[in-house]
Write an enzyme that holds these catalytic residues in place. Structure first.
Site, mmCIF file in Angstrom:
data_model
loop_
_atom_site.group_PDB
_atom_site.id
_atom_site.type_symbol
_atom_site.label_atom_id
_atom_site.label_comp_id
_atom_site.label_asym_id
_atom_site.label_seq_id
_atom_site.Cartn_x
_atom_site.Cartn_y
_atom_site.Cartn_z
ATOM 1 N N CYS A 129 4.002 -3.141 -5.899
ATOM 2 C CA CYS A 129 3.098 -2.797 -7.001
ATOM 3 C C CYS A 129 1.710 -3.373 -6.754
ATOM 4 C CB CYS A 129 3.655 -3.311 -8.333
ATOM 5 S SG CYS A 129 2.576 -2.992 -9.737
ATOM 6 N N CYS A 132 0.046 -4.805 -9.886
ATOM 7 C CA CYS A 132 0.534 -6.130 -10.261
ATOM 8 C C CYS A 132 -0.023 -7.228 -9.360
ATOM 9 C CB CYS A 132 2.062 -6.170 -10.171
ATOM 10 S SG CYS A 132 2.931 -4.842 -10.992
ATOM 11 N N ASP A 133 -0.015 -6.988 -8.057
ATOM 12 C CA ASP A 133 -0.261 -8.056 -7.092
ATOM 13 C C ASP A 133 -1.532 -7.914 -6.267
ATOM 14 O OD1 ASP A 133 2.205 -9.140 -7.863
ATOM 15 O OD2 ASP A 133 3.279 -7.909 -6.403
#
Length: 299
Positions: A129, A132-133
């Site tokens: 992701c 997300c990261d």
């Protein structure tokens, strides 16, 4: 006991909850992680009518609307399910939930690369992701694997954060929508067609990847690798009691009915040609109507 239990709090599950609650049914949504599912991870939503926000904002709005009409949301991971009786029972590790009607909206999870070194670098340079990261790789060189909408969207997102972004795809042409491909062509992302990642390398963290390209083996120095090669249906709990296709997607007709009385399937876990927010929402509304009819005539 509720009248309807919904497993999964993505767009299908939340829409089903909204429609059930507005019809006066008592309904609980059981979500193991974050409400919104994969939708909540999207940095920008462009293919859902009138949506001009990120995934988490849209997810929160959907949840609030369903709760406003009385839907209940519970964070719980269902580990077993009894669906063949008149009253269905869903078990988490600490609690049991009962209802005569269940809607399965468990969605699909990111598919792994399937190489031996993959698990060694999860959280140490490997991610599924970018939204997300991606921030952890600001100013660094990274790669994305995949050729669909998700892969291209993630590469574009990372191009605004990272020093260099590579996009590796196993085929010669991308599968992403034309609008995304046009944006990609105008970006700084380096596209590598006909590539297959075969090894991840590094000491404590990812340092480079090994990939095959037209019969040759090459390496690419990157500190981050984002895998976006598709989804796997979250259907393992139900495969022994419900029919699935060769990829594990639950089989249900367009009315979302299954072979089990009072059990319906909605969203990305259902076998169908297109899996998008708009199709998940449609499934959720249909499943809710079927649940209402089932309860009305089978009470």
């Amino acid at each position: 006991m509720q009248e309807v239990l919904i497993i999964g709090g993505g767009p299908a599950g939340m829409t089903a909850a909204l429609y059930c609650a507005r019809s006066g049914l008592s309904v609980t949504v059981l979500e193991k992680a974050i409400v919104g599912g994969q939708m909540a991870l999207a940095e920008k939503i462009e293919n859902y009518p009138a949506a001009r926000q990120n995934g988490i904002t849209l997810s929160q709005a959907m949840q609030a609307q369903a709760e406003n009409f009385g839907a209940r949301f519970v964070q719980a991971e269902i580990v077993s399910a009894e669906l063949t009786r008149r009253i269905k029972t869903l078990h988490s590790r600490s609690e049991a939930f009962e209802a005569p009607c269940v809607i399965l909206a468990t969605g699909a999870a990111p598919a792994p690369l399937g190489i031996a070194s993959e698990k060694d670098f999860l959280g140490r340079g490997l991610s599924y992701c970018a939204t997300c990261d991606g921030r952890f790789f600001k100013g660094k060189s990274v790669a994305v694997v995949g050729g669909g909408n998700t892969a291209v969207s993630e590469a574009l997102h990372l191009s605004e954060l990272c020093a260099r972004v590579h996009l590796l795809h196993r085929r010669g042409e991308l599968r992403a929508e034309a609008a995304l491909q046009k944006r990609l062509a105008a970006s700084s992302v380096v596209f590598h067609p006909n590539c297959r990642v075969c090894e991840l390398c590094g000491k404590d963290r990812l340092e480079h990847i090994v990939f095959e390209h037209e019969g040759n083996v090459d390496t690419l120095a990157v500190e981050g690798l984002f895998v976006a090669i598709g989804r796997q249906p979250e259907s393992s709990l139900f495969r022994e009691i419900l029919a699935v296709d060769e990829n594990g997607y639950l089989l249900a007709s367009e009315d979302t009915k299954t072979a089990l009385s009072g059990v319906f399937v909605a969203g990305d876990v259902r076998q169908k040609p297109l899996r998008q927010i708009v199709t998940a929402v449609s499934d959720g509304a249909t499943a809710a109507q079927q649940a209402l009819d089932f309860l009305r005539y089978n009470a």
